[in-house]
Design a protein around this motif. Structure first.
Motif, PDB file in Angstrom:
ATOM      1  N   ALA A  98       0.834  -1.208   0.000  1.00  0.00           N
ATOM      2  CA  ALA A  98       0.000   0.000   0.000  1.00  0.00           C
ATOM      3  C   ALA A  98       0.864   1.253   0.000  1.00  0.00           C
ATOM      4  O   ALA A  98       0.551   2.238  -0.690  1.00  0.00           O
ATOM      5  N   ALA A  99       1.941   1.237   0.779  1.00  0.00           N
ATOM      6  CA  ALA A  99       2.829   2.395   0.839  1.00  0.00           C
ATOM      7  C   ALA A  99       3.432   2.680  -0.532  1.00  0.00           C
ATOM      8  O   ALA A  99       3.472   3.833  -0.981  1.00  0.00           O
ATOM      9  N   LYS A 100       3.900   1.649  -1.209  1.00  0.00           N
ATOM     10  CA  LYS A 100       4.491   1.828  -2.541  1.00  0.00           C
ATOM     11  C   LYS A 100       3.452   2.340  -3.532  1.00  0.00           C
ATOM     12  O   LYS A 100       3.735   3.225  -4.352  1.00  0.00           O
ATOM     13  N   ARG A 101       2.248   1.791  -3.462  1.00  0.00           N
ATOM     14  CA  ARG A 101       1.178   2.218  -4.371  1.00  0.00           C
ATOM     15  C   ARG A 101       0.801   3.674  -4.130  1.00  0.00           C
ATOM     16  O   ARG A 101       0.684   4.475  -5.079  1.00  0.00           O
ATOM     17  N   GLU A 102       0.608   4.030  -2.865  1.00  0.00           N
ATOM     18  CA  GLU A 102       0.204   5.389  -2.543  1.00  0.00           C
ATOM     19  C   GLU A 102       1.294   6.405  -2.880  1.00  0.00           C
ATOM     20  O   GLU A 102       1.000   7.515  -3.325  1.00  0.00           O
ATOM     21  N   LEU A 103       2.555   6.043  -2.668  1.00  0.00           N
ATOM     22  CA  LEU A 103       3.645   6.957  -2.993  1.00  0.00           C
ATOM     23  C   LEU A 103       3.651   7.274  -4.487  1.00  0.00           C
ATOM     24  O   LEU A 103       3.773   8.441  -4.886  1.00  0.00           O
ATOM     25  N   LEU A 104       3.506   6.250  -5.302  1.00  0.00           N
ATOM     26  CA  LEU A 104       3.492   6.468  -6.752  1.00  0.00           C
ATOM     27  C   LEU A 104       2.280   7.287  -7.165  1.00  0.00           C
ATOM     28  O   LEU A 104       2.398   8.225  -7.967  1.00  0.00           O
ATOM     29  N   GLU A 105       1.107   6.973  -6.608  1.00  0.00           N
ATOM     30  CA  GLU A 105      -0.107   7.688  -6.992  1.00  0.00           C
ATOM     31  C   GLU A 105      -0.063   9.151  -6.570  1.00  0.00           C
ATOM     32  O   GLU A 105      -0.424  10.041  -7.337  1.00  0.00           O
ATOM     33  N   GLU A 106       0.386   9.400  -5.338  1.00  0.00           N
ATOM     34  CA  GLU A 106       0.349  10.759  -4.815  1.00  0.00           C
ATOM     35  C   GLU A 106       1.464  11.649  -5.343  1.00  0.00           C
ATOM     36  O   GLU A 106       1.278  12.860  -5.491  1.00  0.00           O
ATOM     37  N   THR A 107       2.634  11.059  -5.594  1.00  0.00           N
ATOM     38  CA  THR A 107       3.806  11.885  -5.907  1.00  0.00           C
ATOM     39  C   THR A 107       4.485  11.555  -7.228  1.00  0.00           C
ATOM     40  O   THR A 107       5.266  12.366  -7.727  1.00  0.00           O
TER      41      THR A 107
END
Length: 202
Positions: A98-107
């Motif tokens: 989830a952290a990897k997914r959210e980092l890519l999506e948000e930034t």
């Protein structure tokens, strides 16, 4: 000295005798009232519990040693705040994934060097949710942000000194962000948290 050392009797958890649902606003919020029995035999008929999705909070350092931060309006705080990238876990999702997914999506950034710093319940009595903390290094930008969140976000790259100065100005509105800041900037604390996280995952 902890209560479990020095020959003292260990502290005991409460016993849940029953639970009733008061509000179901899935997937964002559920509220329950539990009937609990304390170790001394006392009973509480309505000890309220709040369930929200767990989330990942990421401290992300770029290859040149700057930190990827977001400036955004958060309605809970009723203000614009500087914060670390973060995002909710989907049901059954692994926190690191989830952290990897959210980092890519948000930034639009990715990293191949991740350290888990543990997971912590946000509200001591009502739970709320758990915050899964991660430290990512050598991050690089590979895409434009595409998160689809309600909030407008602005990416800001900050030095370590600038992170501390932002705290002095009151730029952070949320307790988990301050906790992450301390965990990353204090080497002994960071190492202790990462060791504990590894032990829990063993």
């Amino acid at each position: 000295m902890s209560a479990d050392s020095g020959g003292e009797a260990p502290l005991k958890p409460w016993t849940v005798l029953g639970s009733r649902e008061l509000l179901d606003a899935s997937p964002f919020l559920k509220v329950r009232a539990e009937t609990v029995e304390l170790p001394d035999g006392r009973r509480v008929e309505s000890f309220y519990q709040v369930e929200q999705p767990d989330y990942a909070l990421m401290c992300v350092e770029t290859e040149d040693g700057r930190f990827v931060m977001l400036r955004t309006y958060k309605h809970g705080a009723r203000r614009v705040s500087l914060t670390f990238p973060a995002g909710a876990l989907s049901p059954g999702e692994d926190p690191l994934a989830a952290a990897k997914r959210e980092l890519l999506e948000e930034t639009g950034y990715v990293s191949d060097a991740w350290t888990g710093l543990g997971d912590f319940v946000v509200q001591g009595n009502h739970r709320g949710c758990a915050c899964h903390m991660f430290h990512a290094r050598n991050a690089r930008k590979v895409a434009e942000p595409d998160d689809g969140d309600l909030e407008e976000m602005r990416i800001e790259l900050r030095t370590r000194k600038e992170l501390i100065e932002a705290a002095a100005r009151g730029d952070y509105a949320f307790l988990p962000v301050i906790a992450m800041l301390g965990a990353v900037l204090l080497p002994e604390l960071r190492e202790g948290l990462s060791m504990a996280a590894r032990a829990q995952g063993a």
